[in-house]
Design a protein around this motif. Structure first.
Motif, PDB file in Angstrom:
ATOM      1  N   ASP A 190     -36.057  83.981  73.458  1.00 36.88           N
ATOM      2  CA  ASP A 190     -35.658  85.237  74.097  1.00 36.88           C
ATOM      3  C   ASP A 190     -35.910  85.249  75.605  1.00 36.88           C
ATOM      4  O   ASP A 190     -35.331  86.071  76.316  1.00 36.88           O
ATOM      5  CB  ASP A 190     -36.417  86.420  73.472  1.00 36.88           C
ATOM      6  N   ILE A 191     -36.775  84.370  76.081  1.00 36.53           N
ATOM      7  CA  ILE A 191     -37.179  84.390  77.483  1.00 36.53           C
ATOM      8  C   ILE A 191     -36.195  83.583  78.314  1.00 36.53           C
ATOM      9  O   ILE A 191     -35.983  82.394  78.075  1.00 36.53           O
ATOM     10  CB  ILE A 191     -38.600  83.814  77.669  1.00 36.53           C
ATOM     11  N   GLU A 192     -35.580  84.236  79.295  1.00 32.90           N
ATOM     12  CA  GLU A 192     -34.611  83.560  80.147  1.00 32.90           C
ATOM     13  C   GLU A 192     -35.313  82.569  81.074  1.00 32.90           C
ATOM     14  O   GLU A 192     -36.456  82.770  81.479  1.00 32.90           O
ATOM     15  CB  GLU A 192     -33.832  84.582  80.978  1.00 32.90           C
ATOM     16  N   ARG A 193     -34.587  81.518  81.427  1.00 34.98           N
ATOM     17  CA  ARG A 193     -35.149  80.479  82.293  1.00 34.98           C
ATOM     18  C   ARG A 193     -35.559  81.057  83.642  1.00 34.98           C
ATOM     19  O   ARG A 193     -36.559  80.648  84.218  1.00 34.98           O
ATOM     20  CB  ARG A 193     -34.113  79.375  82.474  1.00 34.98           C
ATOM     21  N   SER A 194     -34.800  82.019  84.153  1.00 32.73           N
ATOM     22  CA  SER A 194     -35.136  82.616  85.454  1.00 32.73           C
ATOM     23  C   SER A 194     -36.491  83.328  85.412  1.00 32.73           C
ATOM     24  O   SER A 194     -37.253  83.292  86.380  1.00 32.73           O
ATOM     25  CB  SER A 194     -34.047  83.600  85.878  1.00 32.73           C
ATOM     26  N   ILE A 195     -36.800  83.956  84.271  1.00 32.42           N
ATOM     27  CA  ILE A 195     -38.094  84.630  84.117  1.00 32.42           C
ATOM     28  C   ILE A 195     -39.218  83.599  84.088  1.00 32.42           C
ATOM     29  O   ILE A 195     -40.268  83.770  84.719  1.00 32.42           O
ATOM     30  CB  ILE A 195     -38.120  85.480  82.832  1.00 32.42           C
ATOM     31  N   LEU A 196     -38.988  82.513  83.369  1.00 38.22           N
ATOM     32  CA  LEU A 196     -39.998  81.452  83.300  1.00 38.22           C
ATOM     33  C   LEU A 196     -40.256  80.870  84.691  1.00 38.22           C
ATOM     34  O   LEU A 196     -41.401  80.595  85.056  1.00 38.22           O
ATOM     35  CB  LEU A 196     -39.537  80.353  82.348  1.00 38.22           C
ATOM     36  N   ALA A 205     -43.063  74.169  84.180  1.00 34.43           N
ATOM     37  CA  ALA A 205     -42.361  74.552  85.412  1.00 34.43           C
ATOM     38  C   ALA A 205     -43.320  74.655  86.586  1.00 34.43           C
ATOM     39  O   ALA A 205     -42.987  74.277  87.714  1.00 34.43           O
ATOM     40  CB  ALA A 205     -41.636  75.885  85.191  1.00 34.43           C
ATOM     41  N   ALA A 206     -44.536  75.156  86.321  1.00 38.24           N
ATOM     42  CA  ALA A 206     -45.530  75.260  87.394  1.00 38.24           C
ATOM     43  C   ALA A 206     -45.980  73.882  87.850  1.00 38.24           C
ATOM     44  O   ALA A 206     -46.226  73.655  89.045  1.00 38.24           O
ATOM     45  CB  ALA A 206     -46.727  76.074  86.899  1.00 38.24           C
TER      46      ALA A 206
END
Length: 314
Positions: A13-19, A71-72
């Motif tokens: 459910d979590i969009e890549r942009s949010i991540l 990502a971090a």
């Protein structure tokens, strides 16, 4: 009655942009706490950033935290050099990493921190800053002697060196000695010592003791949740290290409960004044309620610990 509670989240459910946005915040938070970090530091911060999210299952939470951490990690600057040679198959793990290098042991930093370090080094080499003449220093020292303040030879040498160096940045490192007040603190950082009630009574003679204690309590309550989070984060990092060593670790619920109980049992010790601004909140309350604004770290003789000034018997 209709239930308007949000639907539990699943990893998909979590969009890549949010991540990606969260990964940026994770790196920023890590760089505020330390100059270098490892994957587990990023993982702990990602877990903290998503602590308020409600997931459908533990697997979903772990998957999301892992993606944010990945990502971090990509947004961090790796300091650990890569492997210079490929280890034989018998010395490689299933993920092809060498058994001679601990898992997730790479250290990271950020370009912003490295640039800041470079600026400090540049400033330390610059020699175009104003200087104080030896005559001016001599007059100032004479004035101090008239008030009963006498510097030791090492202190005089340090003062003259810095005042006449013409460097934009100087660093002075020295042991505790004459006319210094060494002290220890029951807290976890130096700022907590400046929130000792006896010290505050000396610092604010116009405010009665009960009022100062009330201000301390109010300021501490403002940062209680953040302080508990710091403790939980540290214990989760240690649990991850224990898990990697194959040791038994407490559950997340046990870690959270023990941190809350320990903090509330000794809040003066475990409140993080430096990072979570107990001292800053206290000073703001003093100014707001009593109109008094003084430096946060005024040194006073009541901070001295006699036991530290008397040499131990040989």
């Amino acid at each position: 009655m209709d239930d308007y509670s949000p639907k539990p989240l699943r990893a998909e459910d979590i969009e890549r942009s949010i991540l990606n946005q969260l990964a940026e915040r994770v790196v920023e938070a890590a760089s505020e706490r330390r100059s270098t970090w490892a994957r587990w530091n990023l993982y702990a911060e990602a877990a903290r950033q998503t602590m308020g999210w409600r997931f459908a299952a533990t697997e979903d939470r772990e998957a999301v935290v892992g993606m944010i951490t990945d990502a971090a990690e990509q947004r961090s600057t790796r300091l650990t050099p890569p492997e210079l040679a490929v280890s034989p198959a018998e010395f490689r793990r299933a993920d092809e990493t060498s058994v001679f290098r601990p898992r997730n042991s790479a250290r990271y930093s950020s370009i912003a921190l490295l640039d800041a370090e470079e600026r400090l080094l540049t400033a330390s080499h610059a020699t175009d800053a104003p200087v104080v003449s030896a005559a001016t220093l001599e007059r100032a020292e004479h004035a101090r002697r008239n008030h009963g303040i006498v510097l030791g030879e090492d202190q005089r040498a340090a003062l003259h060196s810095i005042a006449t160096s013409a460097r934009s940045l100087d660093v002075l490192i020295g042991p505790a000695g004459a006319e210094l007040f060494p002290f220890v603190t029951d807290g976890t950082d130096i700022e907590s010592h400046f929130l000792d009630l006896a010290y505050l009574v000396r610092k604010y003679p116009e405010i009665n003791r009960d009022a100062l204690e009330a201000l301390r309590t109010d300021a501490r309550a403002m940062v209680r949740d953040e302080s508990v989070k710091v403790m939980i984060n540290a214990r989760n990092e240690e649990a991850n290290r224990q898990r990697n060593r194959g040791e038994e670790v407490p559950s997340a619920a046990e870690v959270m409960l023990s941190a809350q109980v320990e903090h509330d049992g000794a809040p003066d010790r475990f409140t993080h004044g430096k990072k979570w601004k107990w001292l800053k909140r206290f000073n703001a309350l003093v100014q707001e309620q009593h109109g008094v604004n003084r430096p946060a770290d005024v040194v006073d003789a009541c901070l001295a610990v006699t036991a530290l000034r008397v040499p131990a018997p040989s």
